[in-house]
Structure formats: structure tokens, C-alpha cells
Design a protein around this motif. Structure first.
Motif, PDB file in Angstrom:
ATOM      1  N   ALA A 223      42.110  33.137 -14.829  1.00  0.00           N
ATOM      2  CA  ALA A 223      40.996  31.594 -14.208  1.00  0.00           C
ATOM      3  C   ALA A 223      40.686  31.220 -15.766  1.00  0.00           C
ATOM      4  O   ALA A 223      40.227  29.853 -15.622  1.00  0.00           O
ATOM      5  N   ASP A 224      40.302  32.001 -16.673  1.00  0.00           N
ATOM      6  CA  ASP A 224      39.563  32.001 -17.391  1.00  0.00           C
ATOM      7  C   ASP A 224      40.465  30.530 -18.773  1.00  0.00           C
ATOM      8  O   ASP A 224      39.840  30.250 -19.381  1.00  0.00           O
ATOM      9  N   ARG A 225      41.633  31.585 -18.965  1.00  0.00           N
ATOM     10  CA  ARG A 225      42.982  30.237 -19.259  1.00  0.00           C
ATOM     11  C   ARG A 225      43.612  29.026 -18.805  1.00  0.00           C
ATOM     12  O   ARG A 225      42.868  27.996 -19.195  1.00  0.00           O
ATOM     13  N   PHE A 226      43.806  29.311 -16.885  1.00  0.00           N
ATOM     14  CA  PHE A 226      44.217  28.083 -16.144  1.00  0.00           C
ATOM     15  C   PHE A 226      43.807  26.792 -15.822  1.00  0.00           C
ATOM     16  O   PHE A 226      43.533  26.072 -15.317  1.00  0.00           O
ATOM     17  N   ALA A 227      41.686  27.592 -15.421  1.00  0.00           N
ATOM     18  CA  ALA A 227      40.882  26.988 -14.258  1.00  0.00           C
ATOM     19  C   ALA A 227      40.834  24.944 -14.909  1.00  0.00           C
ATOM     20  O   ALA A 227      41.127  25.265 -16.432  1.00  0.00           O
ATOM     21  N   GLY A 228      41.318  24.424 -14.211  1.00  0.00           N
ATOM     22  CA  GLY A 228      41.070  22.534 -14.242  1.00  0.00           C
ATOM     23  C   GLY A 228      42.497  22.637 -15.384  1.00  0.00           C
ATOM     24  O   GLY A 228      42.576  20.486 -15.487  1.00  0.00           O
ATOM     25  N   ARG A 229      43.295  22.944 -15.730  1.00  0.00           N
ATOM     26  CA  ARG A 229      44.180  22.478 -16.182  1.00  0.00           C
ATOM     27  C   ARG A 229      45.529  21.784 -15.541  1.00  0.00           C
ATOM     28  O   ARG A 229      45.823  22.602 -14.303  1.00  0.00           O
ATOM     29  N   LEU A 230      46.664  20.958 -16.238  1.00  0.00           N
ATOM     30  CA  LEU A 230      47.427  20.301 -15.040  1.00  0.00           C
ATOM     31  C   LEU A 230      48.604  20.895 -15.458  1.00  0.00           C
ATOM     32  O   LEU A 230      49.414  21.329 -16.577  1.00  0.00           O
TER      33      LEU A 230
END
Length: 610
Positions: free
Chosen positions: A337-344
Motif C-alpha cells: 500500500a505504501d507504493r501503489f496507493a492512489g496510483r493508476l
């Protein structure tokens, strides 16, 4: 936090407003004012609607406020964005004398003066980079700023107090691991020692280093040469040396024991930072009880190289801490989650199997998901479940990846409606079995159209968007263990997957210079629908049903779940691996292909049971 109490907040000297004007350069259109504090004047720039929540961006060393111009422009449509030149930098005046004029206590006075000027009745959302983050940690942890800050986003700059305690713990209770962390950060901190030397930093910055710095940033950090840094750089850097001299030694010797954040904190850590180790933040949960962690595959100057992602994370964090009503959206629970949260993230073949499992894994990590499949109902179901799994947004798109025109329309729609894709997963594929002489031209064409051309279309269209944005990204192509295991029964399938593997290797070499990673993921026997939908060349309908049922039973007995492949996909993106064999047989065959290729050729000659 919505700042419901509209009373005036104390702290710092009263500001002296000046007439707002249009500011040229990187902050074109900003409203400028001067704020007096502690015998100096600070240059403050504002963008956006002053009635919206205030986001204050604090720059680092040796920067001026213009380092934030890209991020500020992206935030200005939704927030009241405030930037100011730290004392002695940019268009702000310098204290006299310089020595003792840059202490954290005086920088805190400056912050409070600016906050009073731009947001007298409501707390501000604070964002700091580099030394802007170092001083913002002070703002977020001292008592006199309580109530003036609604949230704090820290980027590439630790609290000096936390750093001091970090060092002491590793020196008083050493272990091999702690010693390695300490030595690693000591090496990264070479510039701190250099800045403590008398006169030399000033001479270097006003001389050759100041002239060459823009080119150094472009080469080492890939910061585009777009007018940044500004002409004030030599003076900014010379004055800014006192930030280190006035603060580092005192705080390292006697770090505060009460340096606890009294606001929610979002920590954004660039994983390629040449100056700060990720391990500096190992103990941060102790000091920041309301901590959200984010990691970004980038180097130190992310306000210039990754403005889109910073703006997205800052916006989300501000909205979360501005709303008086807690959101009903589930928090990301996935391991990344620290890496991909909010990413498309866009996944093809997402209607079932590995594609659906991959979409779910990214959703659990908080990513926004575009589920693409030629089965519209399957894609819609995946998008619906992705939202339940934790994706803040998820959409379904019906597309046949083999259709070039349809893929071009999809790429245009995604860019316009959802944004530039951060992670592309080319998963869509079909299976075909049967001897080469029994496989028709039409079967060959369809296999290559989906398995190879579908991947090519995705890489070309979405990869170009990533490259044009210039802020990195990642492409994952689903190949197969069949890519390096020849088979007399699967010539069309093996050929298509081998082509995908080589395509991925070529693209990885080409796009590496643009910070776009490319990975080929190679599963083995995975329990999906591919066996039930595969075509078997040279068979009538009765034989086809029998072979499909038999193959499906074998896959079911193997029972390797697609969720494990999805985990491998996310892990591959995080670690930026080139080729990822997933199942034990895929790893074994990969090893044999390198060490004993003749053995694999012998296995390929074996006639499969009928």
C-alpha cells in the motif's frame, strides 16, 4: 480537521501585506506578498482560491520556492497553495549576521508569520521537501504550533531530533545490522560535513559549482532543464549552508525528547535517494502516531521529477484530514500500500484468472484500477469487486486487445478520463495446442494477434504516454514458462510467449533511461480458465471437449492459484526485476534453459499422452 474555530491564531510577527501582483517565471500567475518577521522579509507566493484549504509548500536546500512550481500548479485547481522563500533564499531577505540567523526556532517564527498572513483563521496543510521537511518536522512537533497545522507531508527530510535519537540507539546498542545502517547513512551524509567547513561552500557555490549545478541535476537526478534552478541559486546555497551550521550539531548532541508529531503525518520516501537512507525512518512510528507511509521509485528531487504522484498523494492526504466526516472508503490493506496507493493501474484480460487476481491485489494496495477485457460483464464484475477490495476508484473497459484501433481509442480515453497509467499489466492471452502441421494459418494469426500484438499495442500506446509524461512507470508483460521451454504440442503458444519475453527484454533496455521498468512474468501451470477456453488444432469437437476436460483436471490437480501470480506481479514491480518465473516448474525450467538447454530440447520431443 476542518479548522472550525475561526479565531485568530498566535505566533510570529504580524505580516505586512503588499499589493498582489503577477509573478513571472516558473510561478507565472502567482499572487505575491511580503511578510515581515524577525527583522527580515519573506517573499510569499499564492495560487488558487484563498477560500479553499491552504496547502503550504516549504522548499529545501539549495532550492527556492520555485522547486515546487509543478506541484503547485497541479494543486492550485483544488486548494489555496502557498509557497515562500525561506529566509536568505530567493526573494526573501537574509538575517544579519548570518551566524545564528537560521536556527529552527527562528524558522518556526517565519512559518507562523506566513501562516498568520495567508490563513489566519484555519490551520494549514504543511508539505516539506529536503530542508523544508527538516524544519517542518520542527513545526509539527513543537507546542507553540499546535492547532496551526492540519496535516504534514514529509519528503526526503528527517527530523533532526529523530535523527539524533536514531544515531544514539545504534551507537549505544550496536548490532551488525544497525552498524551497517549507521555506516551507510554516514557515507550518504558527506555533504553535511562539507557544509560545516568555513568559507569553502560559499566559494564553491558562488564559483564553479553554482554554474554547473543545473547540469549536474539534469545528469544525476534527471531533473529537466526547464528554467529551474533559478538565478538566485549561488546566493541561496551560500546562505543555506547556515541551516546546517546553526542546527545539525546542537540537535545531534542534545535531541529533543518530546519531538512527537501532534498532527497526522504522511511520509513519502524516494527509494533511490542518494542522500538519505530509507532506514532513517525505521523508528518513525514511535514519534508520529498518525503515520501514513508512501514509497516512490525515484531520486531525491521528486518535486521536479515526480510532480504528478506527489500532487496526487498530497491531495488525497489533505482531503482525508480536511473532511469533518470520516470516509467510508476502506483503507488499503495490501502489503504494498505504501507504493501503489492512489496510483493508476491498467490490467488487460482482467475479467478472470490471473488478470482478475492481479487487479484485486493492486486494489488491496489502494491503487486505482482500470479492468480491461473483451468480456464486458467480466470486466465490470472485476471493477466492482476491486472497489470493495480497497481501490478508491475502479473502471471497466470492454476491448479486444488484438484490435489496434480499439486499443488506440482505449488509450486516448484512459489518458483523458483517468490520467496517465503508472503500471500497465499486459495479461490478456489465449491458449492453442496442437502440432505445427495441424495448426491452421487462422489459428496462428489469432494466437499472435492476442498474445503478441495485444502486448505490442499496450506497450506502444501506454508506454508512449508514460514516456511523454517523463515521470517513470512500469510495464508488466505476462509471458509463460513456455517462452523458454520448447514443446512439440504448443508451437504457436510457445512462439508467441517467447516473442513477448524478448520484446520485454528489448523494451527494458530502451526505456530504462526514462525510469520505465519492464518485467516479463512467466507462470507455469496455473489454475485458470485458459485450459477450458484453449483451442486444440486438428481435433473435431468430440476430441476437443475431451482434451479440454482432461487438461482442466490436470490444472485443477496442480491447483496453483492465480493469486500467487498476482503477488509475484506486484513484487516484480516493486523490485523492478527483468524476468520473473513464478511457479516451481517455471523456475526449474528457467534454470535448465540456462544450464542444460539440450535437456529441454530432449523433453520437447516427448509425445504428450493422448
Amino acid at each position: 480537521m476542518n479548522g472550525g474555530n475561526r479565531n485568530r491564531w498566535g505566533g510570529g510577527r504580524a505580516p505586512r501585506p503588499t499589493t498582489a501582483r503577477q509573478q513571472g517565471g516558473l510561478l507565472e500567475g502567482a499572487r505575491e506578498r511580503r511578510v515581515a518577521t524577525g527583522g527580515i522579509e519573506l517573499c510569499v507566493a499564492e495560487l488558487g482560491d484563498a477560500q479553499q484549504p491552504t496547502v503550504m509548500l516549504v522548499h529545501g536546500y539549495p532550492d527556492s520556492k520555485e522547486v515546487w512550481s509543478k506541484v503547485a500548479g497541479l494543486l492550485a485547481d483544488r486548494f489555496h497553495v502557498v509557497l515562500y522563500d525561506v529566509r536568505g533564499h530567493g526573494r526573501s531577505t537574509a538575517p544579519v549576521p548570518l551566524r545564528g540567523g537560521f536556527t529552527l526556532e527562528k524558522l518556526t517564527d517565519d512559518f507562523l508569520a506566513v501562516a498568520d498572513a495567508v490563513s489566519p483563521d484555519a490551520p494549514v496543510h504543511l508539505v516539506g521537501h529536503d530542508w523544508g521537511s527538516v524544519q517542518a518536522w520542527e513545526f509539527a512537533t513543537v507546542r507553540r504550533t499546535e492547532g496551526r497545522i492540519a496535516s504534514f507531508t514529509s519528503i526526503s527530510g528527517p527530523s533532526l531530533d529523530h535523527f539524533g535519537h536514531w544515531i544514539k540507539r545504534r551507537m549505544t546498542r550496536p548490532t551488525p545490522r544497525r552498524a551497517a545502517h549507521l555506516l551507510g547513512q554516514s557515507a550518504k551524509s558527506w555533504y553535511v560535513y562539507a557544509l560545516h567547513t568555513p568559507l569553502l561552500p560559499e566559494l564553491a557555490w558562488r564559483g564553479p559549482l553554482g554554474k554547473r549545478w543545473p547540469r549536474l541535476l539534469e545528469v544525476t537526478e534527471k531533473v529537466p532543464g526547464d528554467g529551474y534552478p533559478t538565478a538566485s541559486l549561488p546566493q541561496d546555497a551560500a546562505h543555506g549552508a547556515w541551516l546546517y551550521r546553526d542546527n545539525v550539531r546542537p540537535r545531534m548532541r542534545r535531541p529533543r525528547t518530546d519531538a512527537y508529531a501532534h498532527v497526522p503525518v504522511q511520509l513519502i520516501t524516494p527509494t533511490g535517494d542518494a542522500f538519505l537512507s530509507e532506514h532513517l525512518y525505521d523508528d518513525l512510528d514511535r514519534w508520529a502516531p498518525q503515520l501514513t507511509r508512501r514509497t516512490l521509485p525515484a531520486k531525491h528531487w521528486v518535486p521536479r521529477t515526480r510532480p504528478d504522484q506527489l500532487a496526487a498523494w498530497i491531495s488525497g492526504f489533505v482531503n482525508r484530514n480536511e473532511s469533518p466526516v470520516p470516509t467510508a472508503q476502506p483503507s488499503p490493506t495490501g502489503p504494498y500500500a505504501d507504493r501503489f496507493a492512489g496510483r493508476l493501474v491498467l490490467v488487460t484480460g482482467a475479467g478472470s484468472g490471473i488478470g482478475r487476481a492481479t487487479a484485486f491485489s493492486f486494489a488491496e494496495a489502494g491503487a486505482r484500477v482500470v479492468a480491461v477485457d473483451r468480456d464486458a460483464d467480466g470486466a465490470a464484475r472485476t471493477a466492482e469487486l476491486a472497489r470493495l477490495a480497497g481501490a478508491p476508484e475502479a473502471w471497466a473497459e470492454e476491448v479486444d486487445v488484438a484490435d489496434e484501433e480499439a486499443m488506440e481509442k482505449l488509450a486516448a480515453k484512459v489518458a483523458t478520463a483517468y490520467g496517465t497509467v503508472d503500471v500497465l499489466v499486459n495479461n490478456a492471452g489465449i491458449g492453442v495446442a496442437g502440432a505445427f502441421l495441424d495448426t491452421t494459418t487462422q489459428e496462428w494469426k489469432r494466437t499472435l494477434d492476442v498474445n503478441l500484438w495485444g502486448v505490442l499495442h499496450g506497450c506502444r500506446l501506454f508506454g508512449r504516454q508514460m514516456a511523454e509524461r517523463g515521470q517513470g512507470g512500469h510495464i508488466v508483460n505476462l509471458a509463460s514458462a513456455a517462452a523458454y521451454q520448447p514443446s512439440r504440442a504448443l508451437p504457436a503458444y510457445c512462439t508467441s510467449k517467447a516473442a513477448v519475453l524478448m520484446l520485454s527484454e528489448c523494451l527494458r533496455a530502451e526505456l530504462a533511461g526514462q525510469d520505465i521498468g519492464v518485467t516479463a512474468v512467466c507462470p507455469g501451470f496455473v489454475n485458470t480458465d485458459i485450459a477450458r477456453t484453449a483451442r486444440f488444432a486438428g481435433m473435431d469437437e468430440r476430441e476437443l471437449r475431451r482434451f479440454r476436460n482432461r487438461t482442466s483436471r490436470l490444472y485443477g490437480l496442480r491447483n496453483y492459484p492465480p493469486e500467487k501470480v498476482a503477488e509475484a506481479v506486484l513484487r516484480a514491480v516493486v523490485t523492478n526485476r527483468a524476468v520473473v518465473p513464478v511457479t516451481p516448474e517455471a523456475r526449474g525450467i528457467r534454470l535448465l534453459s540456462r544450464l542444460a538447454p539440450r535437456a529441454l530440447r530432449g523433453i520437447a520431443r516427448i509425445q504428450p499422452p493422448s
